[in-house]
Design a protein around this motif. Structure first.
Motif, PDB file in Angstrom:
ATOM      1  N   GLN A 105       0.828  -1.216   0.000  1.00 17.00           N
ATOM      2  CA  GLN A 105       0.000   0.000   0.000  1.00 17.00           C
ATOM      3  C   GLN A 105       0.855   1.256   0.000  1.00 17.00           C
ATOM      4  N   GLN A 117      -5.950  -2.262  -2.473  1.00 16.45           N
ATOM      5  CA  GLN A 117      -6.386  -3.355  -1.582  1.00 16.45           C
ATOM      6  C   GLN A 117      -6.092  -4.701  -2.240  1.00 16.45           C
ATOM      7  N   LYS A 215      -4.866  -7.176  -7.085  1.00 21.55           N
ATOM      8  CA  LYS A 215      -6.275  -7.295  -6.742  1.00 21.55           C
ATOM      9  C   LYS A 215      -6.877  -8.213  -7.790  1.00 21.55           C
TER      10      LYS A 215
END
Ligand code: MD3
Ligand code: FE
Length: 217
Positions: A105, A117, A215
């Motif tokens: 992140q 995320q 992701k």
């Protein structure tokens, strides 16, 4: 007097290399995390060992791979896919350690991608001679999210190509602690890794470990 305070180009140059509009190399970004990452990587491979996957075409990949997080990437004669379980034993992949998530992140944010995320962390192991042929990462549902890659151990030359397989690629050397972040218009670029040269790293020996955060769902 500290003249460095007035040389912002030195802070940005060198340490942060822009490969394309939405693709960045953050040189040494992972260095402060390495001491925490290594024992966690050791624990992950105790549960889900490195293995050489077979492609749908029947070729054994020279890269050895494992995963952590809610989803892991796998391949066999039936195809490529993400799975919640490690097909090696049918149980969930090891959880993604909090510090992995924090690193991914922080790197994404540094490159301008807020609120990344990731739900999958692929862990690739290269030894001298190992390569990764030119490919696109297309098995994820959401191309809006970036991918974050962390290089550890011996150096590799990364191939950064274009939107078509035949586009010319540029060679980007990646060293221990380097992080690559790419997304946006560069998300589907072809890329690969040249066969690794013989080398030895003081912490990792004759190997390169690459973490890629995605992701997938
Ligand atoms: C730039 N891994 O696991 S990561 C993969 O070093 C994979 O293990 C390589 O490709 C590795 O799928 C490369 C860096 C990377 C990956 C994909 C990119 C940079 C990229 C896609 C587009 C642009
Ligand atoms: Fe890839």
């Amino acid at each position: 007097m500290n003249l460095d305070l007035f040389a912002p180009e030195e802070l940005s140059d060198k340490r942060q290399q822009q490969l394309a509009q939405d693709a960045f190399v953050l040189h040494g970004f992972a260095a402060p995390y390495v001491a925490q990452l290594l024992p966690l990587l050791e624990a992950i491979q105790q549960v889900s060992p490195f293995r050489h996957l077979v492609t749908p075409g029947g070729f054994r990949m020279s890269v050895a791979m494992t995963c952590c997080g809610p989803l892991g990437w796998t391949s066999d004669r039936r195809g490529y896919r993400y799975s919640a379980v490690d097909p090696e034993h049918g149980r969930n992949w090891p959880p993604m350690p909090e510090i992995f998530l924090q690193l991914a992140q922080a790197a994404a944010a540094q490159a301008g991608f807020d609120d990344f995320q990731p739900d999958a962390c692929l862990i690739n192991r290269y030894q001298p001679g190992t390569k990764l042929s030119l490919h696109q990462d297309k098995d994820e549902q959401d191309y809006a999210a970036p991918i974050v890659s962390v290089s550890l151990g011996i150096p590799a030359i990364f191939l950064f190509g274009g939107q078509e397989r035949s586009d010319k690629s540029v060679r980007v050397p990646l060293f221990h602690g380097d992080v690559v972040v790419w997304g946006g218009v560069d998300r589907l670029r072809y890329h690969g890794v040249l066969p690794l040269k013989e080398a030895e790293h003081p912490l990792l020996g004759r190997q390169r470990i690459n973490l890629t955060f995605r992701k997938a769902a």
